[in-house]
Design a protein around this motif. Sequence first.
Motif, PDB file in Angstrom:
ATOM      1  N   ARG A   9       0.824  -1.214   0.000  1.00  0.00           N
ATOM      2  CA  ARG A   9       0.000   0.000   0.000  1.00  0.00           C
ATOM      3  C   ARG A   9       0.860   1.268   0.000  1.00  0.00           C
ATOM      4  N   GLU A  10       1.910   1.292   0.801  1.00  0.00           N
ATOM      5  CA  GLU A  10       2.778   2.470   0.867  1.00  0.00           C
ATOM      6  C   GLU A  10       3.499   2.705  -0.460  1.00  0.00           C
ATOM      7  N   LYS A  11       3.916   1.639  -1.101  1.00  0.00           N
ATOM      8  CA  LYS A  11       4.576   1.777  -2.407  1.00  0.00           C
ATOM      9  C   LYS A  11       3.590   2.341  -3.440  1.00  0.00           C
ATOM     10  N   VAL A  12       2.363   1.853  -3.403  1.00  0.00           N
ATOM     11  CA  VAL A  12       1.343   2.346  -4.333  1.00  0.00           C
ATOM     12  C   VAL A  12       1.069   3.827  -4.069  1.00  0.00           C
ATOM     13  N   LEU A  13       1.006   4.219  -2.794  1.00  0.00           N
ATOM     14  CA  LEU A  13       0.799   5.632  -2.465  1.00  0.00           C
ATOM     15  C   LEU A  13       1.979   6.485  -2.934  1.00  0.00           C
ATOM     16  N   ASP A  14       3.192   5.948  -2.806  1.00  0.00           N
ATOM     17  CA  ASP A  14       4.378   6.669  -3.319  1.00  0.00           C
ATOM     18  C   ASP A  14       4.256   6.907  -4.820  1.00  0.00           C
ATOM     19  N   ILE A  15       3.834   5.878  -5.542  1.00  0.00           N
ATOM     20  CA  ILE A  15       3.696   5.982  -6.998  1.00  0.00           C
ATOM     21  C   ILE A  15       2.579   6.961  -7.352  1.00  0.00           C
ATOM     22  N   ALA A  16       1.480   6.912  -6.599  1.00  0.00           N
ATOM     23  CA  ALA A  16       0.374   7.848  -6.840  1.00  0.00           C
ATOM     24  C   ALA A  16       0.852   9.282  -6.634  1.00  0.00           C
ATOM     25  N   GLU A  17       1.615   9.510  -5.590  1.00  0.00           N
ATOM     26  CA  GLU A  17       2.144  10.859  -5.346  1.00  0.00           C
ATOM     27  C   GLU A  17       3.075  11.294  -6.469  1.00  0.00           C
ATOM     28  N   ARG A  18       3.874  10.370  -6.967  1.00  0.00           N
ATOM     29  CA  ARG A  18       4.775  10.699  -8.075  1.00  0.00           C
ATOM     30  C   ARG A  18       3.979  11.098  -9.314  1.00  0.00           C
ATOM     31  N   ILE A  19       2.913  10.379  -9.603  1.00  0.00           N
ATOM     32  CA  ILE A  19       2.065  10.715 -10.762  1.00  0.00           C
ATOM     33  C   ILE A  19       1.502  12.125 -10.596  1.00  0.00           C
ATOM     34  N   VAL A  20       0.977  12.432  -9.413  1.00  0.00           N
ATOM     35  CA  VAL A  20       0.403  13.762  -9.171  1.00  0.00           C
ATOM     36  C   VAL A  20       1.480  14.831  -9.295  1.00  0.00           C
ATOM     37  N   ARG A  21       2.647  14.576  -8.713  1.00  0.00           N
ATOM     38  CA  ARG A  21       3.744  15.551  -8.746  1.00  0.00           C
ATOM     39  C   ARG A  21       4.239  15.810 -10.158  1.00  0.00           C
ATOM     40  N   GLU A  22       4.388  14.748 -10.943  1.00  0.00           N
ATOM     41  CA  GLU A  22       4.972  14.874 -12.276  1.00  0.00           C
ATOM     42  C   GLU A  22       3.963  15.223 -13.366  1.00  0.00           C
ATOM     43  N   GLU A  23       2.706  14.770 -13.202  1.00  0.00           N
ATOM     44  CA  GLU A  23       1.727  14.931 -14.282  1.00  0.00           C
ATOM     45  C   GLU A  23       0.471  15.706 -13.878  1.00  0.00           C
ATOM     46  N   GLY A  24       0.330  15.972 -12.590  1.00  0.00           N
ATOM     47  CA  GLY A  24      -0.848  16.688 -12.115  1.00  0.00           C
ATOM     48  C   GLY A  24      -1.916  15.741 -11.595  1.00  0.00           C
ATOM     49  N   ALA A  25      -2.826  16.311 -10.785  1.00  0.00           N
ATOM     50  CA  ALA A  25      -3.858  15.505 -10.127  1.00  0.00           C
ATOM     51  C   ALA A  25      -4.794  14.822 -11.118  1.00  0.00           C
ATOM     52  N   THR A  26      -5.042  15.453 -12.255  1.00  0.00           N
ATOM     53  CA  THR A  26      -5.965  14.853 -13.218  1.00  0.00           C
ATOM     54  C   THR A  26      -5.390  13.595 -13.879  1.00  0.00           C
ATOM     55  N   ALA A  27      -4.076  13.438 -13.838  1.00  0.00           N
ATOM     56  CA  ALA A  27      -3.440  12.255 -14.431  1.00  0.00           C
ATOM     57  C   ALA A  27      -3.557  11.031 -13.523  1.00  0.00           C
ATOM     58  N   ALA A  36       1.511   1.886 -13.610  1.00  0.00           N
ATOM     59  CA  ALA A  36       2.779   2.344 -13.036  1.00  0.00           C
ATOM     60  C   ALA A  36       3.236   1.466 -11.880  1.00  0.00           C
ATOM     61  N   ALA A  37       2.278   0.926 -11.129  1.00  0.00           N
ATOM     62  CA  ALA A  37       2.617   0.095  -9.969  1.00  0.00           C
ATOM     63  C   ALA A  37       2.811  -1.377 -10.341  1.00  0.00           C
ATOM     64  N   GLY A  38       2.463  -1.733 -11.576  1.00  0.00           N
ATOM     65  CA  GLY A  38       2.611  -3.121 -11.996  1.00  0.00           C
ATOM     66  C   GLY A  38       1.617  -4.060 -11.328  1.00  0.00           C
ATOM     67  N   ILE A  39       0.410  -3.545 -11.067  1.00  0.00           N
ATOM     68  CA  ILE A  39      -0.635  -4.370 -10.469  1.00  0.00           C
ATOM     69  C   ILE A  39      -1.901  -4.223 -11.311  1.00  0.00           C
ATOM     70  N   THR A  40      -2.872  -5.066 -11.037  1.00  0.00           N
ATOM     71  CA  THR A  40      -4.113  -4.989 -11.795  1.00  0.00           C
ATOM     72  C   THR A  40      -5.000  -3.875 -11.229  1.00  0.00           C
TER      73      THR A  40
END
Length: 177
Positions: A9-27, A36-40
């Motif tokens: 869960r923490e890794k997924v949250l890290d990746i979600a934060e990276r997406i928001v930081r790099e591409e914006g909340a709408t991404a 990005a997380a390699g999960i379904t």
Amino acid sequence: MGRPRSIDREKVLDIAERIVREEGATALTFDALAKAAGITKGGLQYCFGSKDDLIAAMVERWFAAFDVEVARSTAADAGTIERARGYVVASGRIDEATQTKMAGMLVTLLQSPEYLQRVRSWYATWIGRFDPGSEAERRARTAFLAAEGAFFLRSLGLVEMSQNQWDGVFDDILKLL
């Protein structure tokens, strides 16, 4: 029979934060995050439920980390005014990228009444600490609100400030305390 794969869960949250930081909340979509997380996508839904729940988990994690930062700046037995000082100091340390990320997530999250209540409760806890009968604590409350105002104005792109200007604003807010 294989063991079910667990989702970090923490890794997924890290990746979600990276997406928001790099591409914006709408991404931040379940599809983009799952990829990005390699999960379904189903695994992601099992872990978080909905996109609102994912964003709430991100905000709650940020609030918890922020509370730790405030505690780091404040003695364990500190009174309200010193806690407010710790809050202002911690707020002043937040970088612009983190501010933008948090504001975007909060704006998205606040569209849901359930999550709006969680955020209101967090703020109510802080505001409730200040004694309106004490002039010093009213100044501390004003400093708290000024720090939040500066955070949101900069985060939402309504006011542009250099780092020196930002530091100066927080120096001035600290003088209220």
